[in-house]
Design an enzyme around this catalytic site. Structure first.
Site, PDB file in Angstrom:
ATOM      1  N   THR A 132      40.592  44.350  38.676  1.00 46.07           N
ATOM      2  CA  THR A 132      39.397  43.697  39.212  1.00 46.07           C
ATOM      3  C   THR A 132      39.290  43.872  40.722  1.00 46.07           C
ATOM      4  OG1 THR A 132      38.368  41.507  39.559  1.00 46.07           O
ATOM      5  CG2 THR A 132      40.749  41.558  39.343  1.00 46.07           C
ATOM      6  N   ASP A 133      38.064  43.779  41.241  1.00 44.94           N
ATOM      7  CA  ASP A 133      37.874  43.815  42.692  1.00 44.94           C
ATOM      8  C   ASP A 133      38.348  42.536  43.371  1.00 44.94           C
ATOM      9  OD1 ASP A 133      35.888  42.096  41.787  1.00 44.94           O
ATOM     10  OD2 ASP A 133      34.239  43.106  42.806  1.00 44.94           O
ATOM     11  N   GLU A 134      38.603  41.484  42.596  1.00 47.82           N
ATOM     12  CA  GLU A 134      38.984  40.211  43.200  1.00 47.82           C
ATOM     13  C   GLU A 134      40.364  40.248  43.848  1.00 47.82           C
ATOM     14  OE1 GLU A 134      37.960  36.591  41.105  1.00 47.82           O
ATOM     15  OE2 GLU A 134      36.634  37.703  39.781  1.00 47.82           O
ATOM     16  N   TYR A 158      43.936  33.452  39.361  1.00 51.13           N
ATOM     17  CA  TYR A 158      43.570  34.631  38.566  1.00 51.13           C
ATOM     18  C   TYR A 158      43.756  35.914  39.356  1.00 51.13           C
ATOM     19  CZ  TYR A 158      40.471  38.346  36.991  1.00 51.13           C
ATOM     20  OH  TYR A 158      39.949  39.569  36.643  1.00 51.13           O
ATOM     21  N   LYS A 162      46.407  39.126  38.850  1.00 47.59           N
ATOM     22  CA  LYS A 162      45.980  40.510  38.638  1.00 47.59           C
ATOM     23  C   LYS A 162      46.518  41.418  39.748  1.00 47.59           C
ATOM     24  CE  LYS A 162      43.730  42.266  36.017  1.00 47.59           C
ATOM     25  NZ  LYS A 162      44.146  43.007  34.782  1.00 47.59           N
TER      26      LYS A 162
END
Length: 352
Positions: A132-134, A158, A162
């Protein structure tokens, strides 16, 4: 054969359906069927010998080893993850267990399998990790979009979990030579999306006459990627991506959450007007912001375009219209996934 993990979830099931619609190479699909995993997503594959489903956890190393030895896949695509920021805030342990510990066990099982392959099979094997970009953290409004070399600064349980999984994948490549590829995508939307995320939640609530909850002032910015475009990007990275490389996958559609919901309301106004003739925009409700809410995400997808020739086919408006139409055409699926525990969750999260 390829092996997908988390292939009954939102992105995973879209990928499995997309893969089998385009080729006859079988898919071994491992999913533990948590709240977000749903075999109804794959109902159209019932009886199709190209799809082999196994219920199980990526953290079950013995199971993964047995599946690898029995089916001999040429690639493993890891979609399995706990992925909802709100849930990670309320219960981070599951995210640590699946995204970090589970990824570790999966990597070790795959490494043992890959090490025992014949030289030609070993050279052709791939492990593709979907992220993810997060992991990059939050951007200021005037800052350039994240690139593949941007610093990792995750801000939620989260995104931290990741980020840790990404680092494990990188380390297994550099330490052991495991042939890995990593993709970091922006916000996905489309069919089969569990309705706790913004777009499917608001479609569901709009049709039920309920408030459309927006955190804070609704001006958090995200890049939106239609899930079908994401599937095409993953196929291309698997086919031609450079080993050990990271590819950002974005939709080139940066919108505020308020823009997303007002556009969605306008589409619903056209496709399914309210009986009273008023706009669904009247149902928008601003709620207390969530803790540590990142203000902006955006990714620069130039690398995957330059190296692999991938670009999104959908605009935000065309992809969102397809998504709304899908939910209007599949009320039984929505009803099935929004009963029981889902209602308890929504009440807890947005009840105030």
């Amino acid at each position: 054969m390829i092996l997908t993990t988390g292939g009954a979830g939102f992105i995973g099931s879209n990928f499995v359906l997309d893969w089998l619609a385009g080729c006859d190479e079988p898919v071994l699909n491992l999913d533990k069927l948590s709240y977000a995993g749903n075999l109804h997503n794959l109902a159209s594959l019932g009886g199709d010998p190209r799809h082999v489903f196994v219920q199980g956890d990526i953290g079950d190393a013995a199971l993964v080893r047995r599946l690898l030895d029995a089916h001999r896949p040429r690639a493993v695509l890891n979609f399995a993850a706990e992925s909802h920021v709100d849930r990670s805030i309320h219960g981070p342990q599951d995210f640590i267990q699946t995204n970090i510990v589970g990824t570790f066990h999966l990597l070790e099982a795959v490494r043992a399998y890959w090490s025992g392959l014949a030289p030609a099979e070993k050279a052709a094997f791939r492990f593709l990790h979907v992220s993810t970009d997060e992991v990059y953290g939050s951007l200021g409004l005037d800052e350039p979009a994240f690139s593949e070399t941007s610093r990792y600064e995750p801000n939620s349980p989260y995104s931290a979990s990741k980020a840790a999984s990404d680092h494990l994948v990188r380390a297994w490549h550099h330490t052991y030579g495991l042939p890995v590829l990593t993709t970091n995508c922006s916000n996905n939307y489309g069919p089969w999306h569990f309705p706790e995320k913004l777009i499917p939640l608001c479609i569901h609530n709009a049709l039920a006459g309920k408030p459309l909850p927006l955190y804070g002032d609704g001006r958090q910015r995200r890049d939106w990627l239609y899930v079908g475009d994401h599937c095409a990007a993953i196929r291309r990275v698997l086919e031609a991506g450079r080993l050990g490389e990271v590819y950002n996958v974005g939709g080139c559609n940066e919108k505020t959450n308020l823009e997303v919901v007002t556009t969605l309301c306008d589409i619903l106004d056209a496709l399914r007007p309210r009986p009273d003739g008023r706009s669904y925009r009247t149902q928008i409700a601003f709620v207390a912001d969530r803790p540590g809410h990142d203000r902006r995400y955006a990714v620069d997808a130039g690398k995957i375009g330059r190296e692999l020739g991938w670009r999104p086919a959908e605009t935000f408006e065309s992809g969102l219209r397809k998504t709304v139409r899908w939910y209007l055409d599949h009320p039984d699926w929505v009803e099935n996934v929004t009963s029981g525990a889902y209602r308890e969750w929504v009440g807890k999260q947005y009840g105030a």
